[in-house]
Design a protein around this motif. Structure first.
Motif, PDB file in Angstrom:
ATOM      1  N   ALA A 180       0.771  -1.128   0.085  1.00 22.61           N
ATOM      2  CA  ALA A 180       0.060  -0.184   0.146  1.00 22.61           C
ATOM      3  C   ALA A 180       0.868   1.431   0.072  1.00 22.61           C
ATOM      4  N   ARG A 181       2.110   1.216   0.293  1.00 21.11           N
ATOM      5  CA  ARG A 181       3.061   2.247   0.331  1.00 21.11           C
ATOM      6  C   ARG A 181       2.590   3.305   1.296  1.00 21.11           C
ATOM      7  N   VAL A 182       2.745   3.159   2.630  1.00 24.17           N
ATOM      8  CA  VAL A 182       2.502   3.904   3.698  1.00 24.17           C
ATOM      9  C   VAL A 182       3.022   5.088   3.407  1.00 24.17           C
ATOM     10  N   THR A 183       2.487   6.392   3.418  1.00 22.78           N
ATOM     11  CA  THR A 183       2.896   7.716   3.480  1.00 22.78           C
ATOM     12  C   THR A 183       4.017   8.004   4.676  1.00 22.78           C
ATOM     13  N   PRO A 184       4.639   9.142   4.763  1.00 22.39           N
ATOM     14  CA  PRO A 184       5.698   9.394   5.605  1.00 22.39           C
ATOM     15  C   PRO A 184       4.817   9.734   6.957  1.00 22.39           C
ATOM     16  N   SER A 185       3.461  10.367   6.589  1.00 21.52           N
ATOM     17  CA  SER A 185       2.814  10.687   7.760  1.00 21.52           C
ATOM     18  C   SER A 185       1.866   9.461   8.527  1.00 21.52           C
ATOM     19  N   GLY A 186       2.093   8.306   8.018  1.00 23.14           N
ATOM     20  CA  GLY A 186       1.496   7.184   8.652  1.00 23.14           C
ATOM     21  C   GLY A 186       2.197   6.731   9.842  1.00 23.14           C
ATOM     22  N   ALA A 187       1.527   6.740  11.115  1.00 28.40           N
ATOM     23  CA  ALA A 187       2.323   6.412  12.140  1.00 28.40           C
ATOM     24  C   ALA A 187       1.521   5.480  12.751  1.00 28.40           C
ATOM     25  N   PHE A 188       0.181   5.168  12.880  1.00 24.85           N
ATOM     26  CA  PHE A 188      -0.751   4.472  13.560  1.00 24.85           C
ATOM     27  C   PHE A 188      -1.725   3.804  12.837  1.00 24.85           C
ATOM     28  N   VAL A 189      -1.912   2.513  13.048  1.00 29.24           N
ATOM     29  CA  VAL A 189      -3.134   1.675  12.283  1.00 29.24           C
ATOM     30  C   VAL A 189      -4.306   1.383  13.162  1.00 29.24           C
ATOM     31  N   MET A 190      -5.602   1.640  12.784  1.00 26.87           N
ATOM     32  CA  MET A 190      -6.722   0.965  13.397  1.00 26.87           C
ATOM     33  C   MET A 190      -7.230  -0.081  12.795  1.00 26.87           C
ATOM     34  N   ALA A 191      -7.493  -1.376  13.244  1.00 27.85           N
ATOM     35  CA  ALA A 191      -8.116  -2.613  12.926  1.00 27.85           C
ATOM     36  C   ALA A 191      -9.593  -2.265  13.035  1.00 27.85           C
ATOM     37  N   HIS A 192     -10.549  -2.479  12.032  1.00 27.29           N
ATOM     38  CA  HIS A 192     -11.769  -2.670  11.847  1.00 27.29           C
ATOM     39  C   HIS A 192     -12.309  -3.862  11.664  1.00 27.29           C
ATOM     40  N   CYS A 193     -13.175  -4.276  12.255  1.00 31.37           N
ATOM     41  CA  CYS A 193     -13.640  -5.601  12.195  1.00 31.37           C
ATOM     42  C   CYS A 193     -15.321  -5.831  12.145  1.00 31.37           C
ATOM     43  N   ASP A 194     -15.482  -6.763  11.603  1.00 30.51           N
ATOM     44  CA  ASP A 194     -17.026  -7.031  11.434  1.00 30.51           C
ATOM     45  C   ASP A 194     -17.474  -7.066  12.806  1.00 30.51           C
ATOM     46  N   GLY A 195     -18.861  -6.533  12.960  1.00 29.82           N
ATOM     47  CA  GLY A 195     -19.588  -6.130  14.309  1.00 29.82           C
ATOM     48  C   GLY A 195     -18.992  -4.816  15.063  1.00 29.82           C
ATOM     49  N   GLY A 196     -18.182  -4.075  14.524  1.00 27.31           N
ATOM     50  CA  GLY A 196     -17.849  -2.726  14.772  1.00 27.31           C
ATOM     51  C   GLY A 196     -16.851  -2.695  15.835  1.00 27.31           C
ATOM     52  N   TYR A 197     -16.356  -3.700  16.048  1.00 28.30           N
ATOM     53  CA  TYR A 197     -14.898  -3.764  17.160  1.00 28.30           C
ATOM     54  C   TYR A 197     -13.731  -2.938  16.348  1.00 28.30           C
ATOM     55  N   THR A 198     -13.100  -2.154  17.207  1.00 22.33           N
ATOM     56  CA  THR A 198     -12.053  -1.498  16.496  1.00 22.33           C
ATOM     57  C   THR A 198     -10.662  -1.587  17.778  1.00 22.33           C
ATOM     58  N   THR A 199      -9.610  -1.379  17.217  1.00 22.36           N
ATOM     59  CA  THR A 199      -8.459  -1.445  18.079  1.00 22.36           C
ATOM     60  C   THR A 199      -7.554  -0.660  17.337  1.00 22.36           C
ATOM     61  N   ASN A 200      -6.477   0.072  18.008  1.00 23.43           N
ATOM     62  CA  ASN A 200      -5.441   0.803  17.361  1.00 23.43           C
ATOM     63  C   ASN A 200      -4.001   0.134  18.036  1.00 23.43           C
ATOM     64  N   VAL A 201      -3.117   0.458  16.982  1.00 24.47           N
ATOM     65  CA  VAL A 201      -1.719  -0.391  17.092  1.00 24.47           C
ATOM     66  C   VAL A 201      -0.792   0.851  16.543  1.00 24.47           C
ATOM     67  N   PRO A 202       0.432   1.044  17.248  1.00 26.86           N
ATOM     68  CA  PRO A 202       1.324   1.849  16.437  1.00 26.86           C
ATOM     69  C   PRO A 202       1.851   1.182  15.268  1.00 26.86           C
ATOM     70  N   LEU A 203       2.105   1.832  14.089  1.00 25.80           N
ATOM     71  CA  LEU A 203       2.427   1.336  13.014  1.00 25.80           C
ATOM     72  C   LEU A 203       3.812   0.347  13.231  1.00 25.80           C
TER      73      LEU A 203
END
Length: 207
Positions: free
Chosen positions: A108-131
């Motif tokens: 996907a070629r993460v841009t220089p500004s990309g620093a974190f990732v949000m995981a989105h899941c079926d059912g509406g669950y989310t969780t964040n992780v540092p890139l």
């Protein structure tokens, strides 16, 4: 010997030594289990592999979507690792198969500004992780456990696997990876769980 008794603090380290485990293998405050406890927010969402897809988007130059067959065609990796849940159980030597997260992010070629990732899941669950945490060799988009397809209770068809964090960061029923320039808390983080989720420093809750 069956690993079933609760092993907390010093007691856990002593029992680990009796079992011949490496010193310091069990994080503080954890107990060992041979079972695989099922903890899920909400009901298991239905899925259809014929229409299933995984989206990688956000702070990337080339957002894209993978169908199930396309995900299976990517290089597959099998690892054996320990996992640790914030509810205090740990399970050792678990074996998972999937695609390394860093490989799909690289495409996907993460841009220089990309620093974190949000995981989105079926059912509406989310969780964040540092890139940075997702670039390790042991972080997978996992679709097999113990040599078999994931059971629905454990996140089928696909879950995130981030072994170095408490297990709520290993989001079940994964459908999107959103790369972000700034951190944003996910479901449990908004409900009092610690943003870092490091088992070794017991980052369980904010309070």
């Amino acid at each position: 010997m069956a690993i079933t008794s609760k092993l907390l603090g010093d007691r856990g380290r002593k029992q680990a030594a009796k079992l011949g485990l490496q010193p310091g293998r069990i994080p503080p405050g954890q107990y060992l289990t041979e079972r695989f406890p099922v903890l899920t927010y909400g009901r298991n969402p239905a899925y259809d592999l014929d229409s299933w897809s995984l989206s990688i988007h956000g702070e990337v130059e080339e957002p894209y979507t993978l169908r199930w067959d396309e995900l299976m065609a990517l290089e597959q990796t099998t690892i054996t690792t320990d996992i640790h849940c914030v509810t205090r159980w740990s399970k050792l030597d678990t074996t998972w198969t999937g695609v390394r997260v860093r490989d799909v992010l690289e495409r996907a070629r993460v841009t220089p500004s990309g620093a974190f990732v949000m995981a989105h899941c079926d059912g509406g669950y989310t969780t964040n992780v540092p890139l940075e945490a997702l670039l390790d060799d042991d972080v997978l988009l996992a679709h097999q456990y113990g040599g078999k397809p994931l059971e629905h209770d454990h996140g089928a068809p696909l879950r995130l696997l981030v072994p170095k964090r408490y297990f709520w960061k290993s989001a079940k029923f994964l459908r999107e990876l959103e790369v972000m320039s700034e951190d944003r808390e996910g479901f449990w983080e908004l409900n009092g769980y610690h943003n870092g989720a490091d088992p070794w420093t017991e980052q369980r809750h904010w309070f």
